[in-house]
Design a protein around this motif. Sequence first.
Motif, PDB file in Angstrom:
ATOM      1  N   PHE A  59       0.494  -1.102  -0.014  1.00 17.92           N
ATOM      2  CA  PHE A  59      -0.065   0.033  -0.324  1.00 17.92           C
ATOM      3  C   PHE A  59       1.227   1.302   0.269  1.00 17.92           C
ATOM      4  CE2 PHE A  59      -2.306  -3.408   2.259  1.00 17.92           C
ATOM      5  CZ  PHE A  59      -2.982  -3.759   1.416  1.00 17.92           C
ATOM      6  N   ALA A  60       0.258   1.963  -0.779  1.00 18.40           N
ATOM      7  CA  ALA A  60       1.618   3.421  -1.014  1.00 18.40           C
ATOM      8  C   ALA A  60       0.822   4.569  -0.305  1.00 18.40           C
ATOM      9  CB  ALA A  60       1.913   3.643  -2.674  1.00 18.40           C
ATOM     10  N   CYS A  61       1.827   5.020   0.779  1.00 22.17           N
ATOM     11  CA  CYS A  61       1.018   6.074   1.176  1.00 22.17           C
ATOM     12  C   CYS A  61       0.927   7.483   0.838  1.00 22.17           C
ATOM     13  CB  CYS A  61       2.808   6.697   2.688  1.00 22.17           C
ATOM     14  SG  CYS A  61       1.846   8.555   3.799  1.00 22.17           S
ATOM     15  N   PRO A  62      -0.296   8.037   0.212  1.00 25.60           N
ATOM     16  CA  PRO A  62      -0.204   8.759  -0.171  1.00 25.60           C
ATOM     17  C   PRO A  62       0.277  10.365   0.059  1.00 25.60           C
ATOM     18  CG  PRO A  62      -2.150   8.761   1.605  1.00 25.60           C
ATOM     19  CD  PRO A  62      -1.707   7.513   1.198  1.00 25.60           C
ATOM     20  N   GLN A  63       0.582  10.646   1.152  1.00 28.83           N
ATOM     21  CA  GLN A  63       1.103  12.184   1.064  1.00 28.83           C
ATOM     22  C   GLN A  63       2.528  11.713   0.867  1.00 28.83           C
ATOM     23  OE1 GLN A  63       0.611  13.396   5.213  1.00 28.83           O
ATOM     24  NE2 GLN A  63       2.335  14.330   5.253  1.00 28.83           N
ATOM     25  N   CYS A  64       3.731  10.169   1.150  1.00 29.62           N
ATOM     26  CA  CYS A  64       4.946  10.429   0.609  1.00 29.62           C
ATOM     27  C   CYS A  64       5.550   9.937  -0.031  1.00 29.62           C
ATOM     28  CB  CYS A  64       5.636  10.627   1.951  1.00 29.62           C
ATOM     29  SG  CYS A  64       5.445   8.533   2.601  1.00 29.62           S
ATOM     30  N   GLY A  65       4.446   8.462  -0.375  1.00 30.74           N
ATOM     31  CA  GLY A  65       4.742   7.311  -1.122  1.00 30.74           C
ATOM     32  C   GLY A  65       5.559   6.148  -1.111  1.00 30.74           C
ATOM     33  N   VAL A  66       5.653   6.175   0.452  1.00 29.90           N
ATOM     34  CA  VAL A  66       6.345   4.933   0.589  1.00 29.90           C
ATOM     35  C   VAL A  66       5.768   3.966   1.031  1.00 29.90           C
ATOM     36  CG1 VAL A  66       7.344   3.989   2.507  1.00 29.90           C
ATOM     37  CG2 VAL A  66       8.105   6.731   2.261  1.00 29.90           C
ATOM     38  N   LEU A  67       5.937   1.891   0.690  1.00 30.41           N
ATOM     39  CA  LEU A  67       4.174   1.656   0.237  1.00 30.41           C
ATOM     40  C   LEU A  67       4.989   0.832   2.264  1.00 30.41           C
ATOM     41  CD1 LEU A  67       6.290  -0.865  -3.072  1.00 30.41           C
ATOM     42  CD2 LEU A  67       3.948   0.525  -1.994  1.00 30.41           C
ATOM     43  N   HIS A  68       3.492   0.105   2.175  1.00 35.10           N
ATOM     44  CA  HIS A  68       3.693  -0.816   3.350  1.00 35.10           C
ATOM     45  C   HIS A  68       3.222  -2.059   3.479  1.00 35.10           C
ATOM     46  CE1 HIS A  68       4.650   2.833   6.185  1.00 35.10           C
ATOM     47  NE2 HIS A  68       3.823   4.465   4.377  1.00 35.10           N
TER      48      HIS A  68
END
Length: 126
Positions: A59-68
Motif C-alpha cells: 500500500f502506497a502512502c498518499p502523502q509520501c509514497g512509501v510502501l507498507h
Amino acid sequence: PRELLLRLLPPRPVCQDKLAPTNSLVKVGFPSRVPPGGAPALTYSAGSSRPEVRADGGFACPQCGVLHAELPTECPVCALKLLSATDLSKTYHHLFPLPLFKQQLGPPAALCFGCGEALPAAARNA
C-alpha cells in the motif's frame, strides 16, 4: 443481559473521575494498493522501523509514497495514519450509539417478522 448490552454500546471514558476528552481531528490517509509482481521496492512492515526489500506489492502512502505491507499502520516517514475504508467503517459505529431500547406493550404480533407466516397460538402466548 441488559447490563452486558449497555457495556458494549458506548465506549468507556478515559478516566472514571473525568469526562471523555473532547473530539479532535485526526489526519488519516487512504493508501492505494500496489499490485504484486512489480520491481522489488523498500516496504515497511507493521511495527518495524526498518524497511525490507519486497516484490509482493503493498500500500502506497498518499502523502509520501512509501510502501507498507499491511494496514492499518502509521507511516514512519511522514507520521500519517493509514487506514482502509473497511477499518474506518468498523470504528465509525461508536460515533453514533444505538438509541435506548423501548419496550412495546400490547398484543404480540400474529405474523412472523422474518417470513410473514402466521404464528401458532402457542407461540403468541409465550
